[in-house]
Scaffold this active site. Structure first.
Site, short mmCIF file in Angstrom:
data_model
loop_
_atom_site.label_atom_id
_atom_site.label_comp_id
_atom_site.label_asym_id
_atom_site.label_seq_id
_atom_site.Cartn_x
_atom_site.Cartn_y
_atom_site.Cartn_z
N GLY A 47 31.38 61.07 -43.85
CA GLY A 47 31.06 62.44 -43.45
C GLY A 47 29.93 63.10 -44.22
CD GLU A 102 34.24 64.89 -49.28
OE1 GLU A 102 33.47 64.15 -48.64
OE2 GLU A 102 35.42 64.60 -49.54
CG ASP A 106 42.02 69.65 -45.56
OD1 ASP A 106 42.78 70.54 -45.94
OD2 ASP A 106 42.15 69.08 -44.46
CE LYS A 134 39.71 71.91 -42.26
NZ LYS A 134 40.39 70.96 -41.35
CG PHE A 156 40.18 68.51 -36.95
CD1 PHE A 156 40.67 68.00 -38.14
CD2 PHE A 156 39.24 67.77 -36.23
CE1 PHE A 156 40.25 66.76 -38.61
CE2 PHE A 156 38.82 66.54 -36.70
CZ PHE A 156 39.33 66.03 -37.88
CB VAL A 157 35.35 72.05 -38.24
CG1 VAL A 157 35.94 73.45 -38.14
CG2 VAL A 157 35.42 71.57 -39.69
P1 IMP Z 1 40.98 66.14 -48.63
O1 IMP Z 1 41.22 64.96 -49.51
O2 IMP Z 1 42.25 66.66 -48.01
O3 IMP Z 1 40.19 67.24 -49.31
O4 IMP Z 1 40.18 65.61 -47.37
C1 IMP Z 1 38.81 65.65 -47.30
C2 IMP Z 1 38.32 64.73 -46.22
O5 IMP Z 1 39.09 64.84 -45.04
C3 IMP Z 1 36.90 65.11 -45.81
O6 IMP Z 1 35.95 64.39 -46.55
C4 IMP Z 1 36.86 64.73 -44.35
O7 IMP Z 1 36.48 63.39 -44.22
C5 IMP Z 1 38.28 64.90 -43.89
N1 IMP Z 1 38.48 66.21 -43.23
C6 IMP Z 1 39.19 67.27 -43.69
N2 IMP Z 1 39.17 68.29 -42.81
C7 IMP Z 1 38.41 67.87 -41.77
C8 IMP Z 1 37.98 68.49 -40.54
O8 IMP Z 1 38.31 69.65 -40.21
N3 IMP Z 1 37.20 67.73 -39.74
C9 IMP Z 1 36.80 66.46 -40.04
N4 IMP Z 1 37.18 65.85 -41.18
C10 IMP Z 1 37.98 66.54 -42.04
#
Ligand code: IMP
Length: 183
Positions: A47, A102, A106, A134, A156-157
Protein backbone atom coordinates in the site's frame (compact mmCIF):
# COMPACT_ATOMS: atom_id res chain seq x y z
CA UNK A 1 -9.97 9.09 -14.30
CA UNK A 2 -13.15 10.83 -13.23
CA UNK A 3 -13.66 10.78 -9.48
CA UNK A 4 -17.40 10.37 -9.78
CA UNK A 5 -17.48 7.52 -12.22
CA UNK A 6 -16.09 4.52 -10.37
CA UNK A 7 -19.11 2.31 -9.71
CA UNK A 8 -17.70 0.68 -6.53
CA UNK A 9 -16.99 3.96 -4.73
CA UNK A 10 -19.60 5.34 -2.34
CA UNK A 11 -17.94 8.77 -2.17
CA UNK A 12 -14.58 10.49 -2.57
CA UNK A 13 -12.93 11.30 0.75
CA UNK A 14 -9.76 12.98 -0.53
CA UNK A 15 -9.39 14.38 -4.01
CA UNK A 16 -6.17 14.28 -6.03
CA UNK A 17 -5.69 17.94 -5.28
CA UNK A 18 -6.14 17.49 -1.53
CA UNK A 19 -3.70 14.57 -1.58
CA UNK A 20 -1.11 16.68 -3.40
CA UNK A 21 -1.37 19.39 -0.73
CA UNK A 22 -1.05 16.88 2.11
CA UNK A 23 2.06 15.29 0.58
CA UNK A 24 3.70 18.64 -0.18
CA UNK A 25 3.24 19.70 3.45
CA UNK A 26 4.71 16.47 4.78
CA UNK A 27 7.64 16.71 2.35
CA UNK A 28 8.40 20.25 3.50
CA UNK A 29 8.25 19.20 7.16
CA UNK A 30 10.57 16.23 6.61
CA UNK A 31 13.01 18.34 4.56
CA UNK A 32 13.22 20.80 7.44
CA UNK A 33 13.56 18.17 10.16
CA UNK A 34 16.23 16.19 8.29
CA UNK A 35 18.30 19.11 7.08
CA UNK A 36 21.95 18.05 6.84
CA UNK A 37 20.94 14.37 7.01
CA UNK A 38 20.27 11.77 4.37
CA UNK A 39 17.29 9.68 5.47
CA UNK A 40 16.37 6.26 4.14
CA UNK A 41 12.70 5.82 3.36
CA UNK A 42 11.51 2.31 4.06
CA UNK A 43 8.34 1.92 2.06
CA UNK A 44 5.86 -0.61 3.37
CA UNK A 45 4.48 -2.58 0.46
CA UNK A 46 2.22 -2.90 -1.03
CA UNK A 47 0.00 0.00 0.00
CA UNK A 48 2.81 2.48 0.72
CA UNK A 49 4.37 2.58 -2.73
CA UNK A 50 2.25 5.36 -4.24
CA UNK A 51 2.64 7.64 -1.22
CA UNK A 52 6.37 6.88 -1.00
CA UNK A 53 6.94 7.87 -4.63
CA UNK A 54 5.14 11.18 -4.13
CA UNK A 55 6.66 11.89 -0.70
CA UNK A 56 10.22 11.35 -1.93
CA UNK A 57 9.65 13.83 -4.73
CA UNK A 58 8.37 16.37 -2.21
CA UNK A 59 11.54 16.05 -0.11
CA UNK A 60 14.54 18.25 -0.88
CA UNK A 61 17.25 16.64 1.32
CA UNK A 62 19.28 13.79 -0.21
CA UNK A 63 17.47 10.55 0.48
CA UNK A 64 17.23 6.93 -0.59
CA UNK A 65 14.55 4.27 -0.59
CA UNK A 66 14.16 0.58 0.11
CA UNK A 67 11.09 -1.62 0.28
CA UNK A 68 9.65 -4.01 2.78
CA UNK A 69 6.67 -6.17 2.04
CA UNK A 70 4.42 -7.19 4.88
CA UNK A 71 1.20 -9.02 4.96
CA UNK A 72 -1.20 -8.12 7.75
CA UNK A 73 -4.68 -8.14 6.27
CA UNK A 74 -4.89 -10.90 3.70
CA UNK A 75 -7.83 -10.17 1.46
CA UNK A 76 -10.21 -9.08 4.21
CA UNK A 77 -11.07 -5.76 5.77
CA UNK A 78 -10.26 -6.50 9.43
CA UNK A 79 -6.81 -6.45 11.01
CA UNK A 80 -5.56 -9.91 11.88
CA UNK A 81 -2.86 -8.53 14.17
CA UNK A 82 -0.46 -11.00 12.61
CA UNK A 83 2.42 -9.44 10.68
CA UNK A 84 4.37 -11.51 8.22
CA UNK A 85 7.54 -10.15 6.57
CA UNK A 86 7.22 -11.15 2.96
CA UNK A 87 10.24 -9.13 1.77
CA UNK A 88 12.94 -7.47 3.85
CA UNK A 89 15.04 -4.40 2.95
CA UNK A 90 18.54 -5.07 1.63
CA UNK A 91 20.01 -1.73 2.80
CA UNK A 92 22.22 -1.81 5.91
CA UNK A 93 20.58 0.67 8.30
CA UNK A 94 23.12 0.79 11.13
CA UNK A 95 23.72 4.49 11.87
CA UNK A 96 21.11 5.61 9.29
CA UNK A 97 18.09 7.83 9.82
CA UNK A 98 15.15 5.66 8.83
CA UNK A 99 11.67 6.88 7.95
CA UNK A 100 9.11 4.10 7.62
CA UNK A 101 6.48 5.10 5.05
CA UNK A 102 3.03 3.58 5.48
CA UNK A 103 -0.27 4.12 3.69
CA UNK A 104 -2.68 4.02 6.63
CA UNK A 105 -2.44 3.48 10.35
CA UNK A 106 -5.31 1.49 11.77
CA UNK A 107 -4.48 -0.47 14.95
CA UNK A 108 -0.79 0.39 14.51
CA UNK A 109 0.17 -3.23 15.10
CA UNK A 110 1.94 -3.55 11.74
CA UNK A 111 4.09 -0.48 12.40
CA UNK A 112 4.80 -1.39 16.00
CA UNK A 113 6.22 -4.67 14.81
CA UNK A 114 8.27 -3.02 12.04
CA UNK A 115 9.71 -0.34 14.34
CA UNK A 116 10.88 -3.02 16.77
CA UNK A 117 12.41 -5.03 13.96
CA UNK A 118 14.30 -2.07 12.46
CA UNK A 119 15.39 -0.65 15.83
CA UNK A 120 17.08 -3.97 16.51
CA UNK A 121 19.43 -3.18 13.61
CA UNK A 122 20.82 -0.07 15.38
CA UNK A 123 19.81 2.80 13.09
CA UNK A 124 20.54 6.39 14.19
CA UNK A 125 16.78 6.98 14.38
CA UNK A 126 13.46 5.51 13.27
CA UNK A 127 10.45 7.68 12.48
CA UNK A 128 7.13 6.88 10.84
CA UNK A 129 5.40 8.83 8.09
CA UNK A 130 1.86 7.66 7.45
CA UNK A 131 -0.36 9.12 4.80
CA UNK A 132 -3.46 8.60 6.92
CA UNK A 133 -4.55 7.64 10.41
CA UNK A 134 -7.90 5.96 10.77
CA UNK A 135 -9.86 7.44 13.66
CA UNK A 136 -11.52 4.61 15.52
CA UNK A 137 -13.64 5.78 18.48
CA UNK A 138 -12.30 4.36 21.74
CA UNK A 139 -9.13 2.99 20.15
CA UNK A 140 -5.64 4.42 20.47
CA UNK A 141 -3.16 3.15 17.86
CA UNK A 142 -0.21 1.14 19.18
CA UNK A 143 2.26 3.79 17.97
CA UNK A 144 2.36 7.55 17.45
CA UNK A 145 3.81 8.52 14.05
CA UNK A 146 6.03 11.59 13.74
CA UNK A 147 4.41 12.50 10.41
CA UNK A 148 0.68 12.16 9.75
CA UNK A 149 -0.78 13.33 6.46
CA UNK A 150 -4.43 13.27 7.39
CA UNK A 151 -7.09 11.54 9.46
CA UNK A 152 -9.86 9.44 7.94
CA UNK A 153 -13.06 8.19 9.54
CA UNK A 154 -13.55 4.56 10.53
CA UNK A 155 -14.54 3.37 7.07
CA UNK A 156 -12.85 1.03 4.66
CA UNK A 157 -11.05 3.28 2.21
CA UNK A 158 -9.35 2.51 -1.09
CA UNK A 159 -7.27 4.31 -3.68
CA UNK A 160 -3.89 6.09 -3.63
CA UNK A 161 -2.20 2.74 -2.96
CA UNK A 162 -4.87 1.36 -0.65
CA UNK A 163 -6.59 -1.80 -1.80
CA UNK A 164 -9.46 -4.10 -1.23
CA UNK A 165 -8.52 -7.61 -2.37
CA UNK A 166 -5.62 -6.07 -4.36
CA UNK A 167 -7.92 -3.80 -6.35
CA UNK A 168 -8.36 -0.02 -6.45
CA UNK A 169 -4.72 0.85 -5.62
CA UNK A 170 -4.57 2.79 -8.88
CA UNK A 171 -7.38 5.20 -8.06
CA UNK A 172 -5.80 8.67 -7.88
CA UNK A 173 -8.13 9.69 -5.03
CA UNK A 174 -9.07 8.11 -1.69
CA UNK A 175 -12.64 6.91 -1.57
CA UNK A 176 -14.98 4.91 0.61
CA UNK A 177 -15.89 1.59 -0.89
CA UNK A 178 -19.56 0.69 -1.16
CA UNK A 179 -20.25 -1.86 1.61
CA UNK A 180 -21.89 -4.23 -0.86
CA UNK A 181 -18.50 -4.66 -2.58
CA UNK A 182 -17.04 -6.44 0.44
CA UNK A 183 -20.06 -7.78 2.30
P1 IMP B 1 -2.79 -1.91 11.30
O1 IMP B 1 -1.71 -2.88 11.62
O2 IMP B 1 -4.11 -2.31 11.91
O3 IMP B 1 -2.43 -0.48 11.60
O4 IMP B 1 -3.08 -2.07 9.74
C1 IMP B 1 -2.48 -1.27 8.81
C2 IMP B 1 -2.60 -1.88 7.44
O5 IMP B 1 -3.89 -2.39 7.20
C3 IMP B 1 -2.38 -0.83 6.36
O6 IMP B 1 -1.04 -0.76 5.98
C4 IMP B 1 -3.25 -1.31 5.23
O7 IMP B 1 -2.54 -2.21 4.43
C5 IMP B 1 -4.37 -2.05 5.92
N1 IMP B 1 -5.57 -1.20 6.08
C6 IMP B 1 -6.08 -0.68 7.22
N2 IMP B 1 -7.19 0.03 6.98
C7 IMP B 1 -7.39 -0.02 5.64
C8 IMP B 1 -8.37 0.55 4.76
O8 IMP B 1 -9.32 1.26 5.15
N3 IMP B 1 -8.22 0.26 3.44
C9 IMP B 1 -7.21 -0.49 2.94
N4 IMP B 1 -6.27 -1.04 3.73
C10 IMP B 1 -6.35 -0.81 5.07
Amino acid sequence: MSEQLHPDIEFVLLSEKQIRGIVQDLGAQISKDYEGKSPLFVSVLRGGFVFTADLMRAVTVPCSVDFMAVSSYGDGVKSSGVVQIVKDISTKIEGRHVIIVEDILDTGLTLKYLIGLLEGRHPASVAVATFAVKDIPGCTPAIEPAYVGTHVPNEFVVGYGLDYAERYRNLPFVGVLKPEVYS
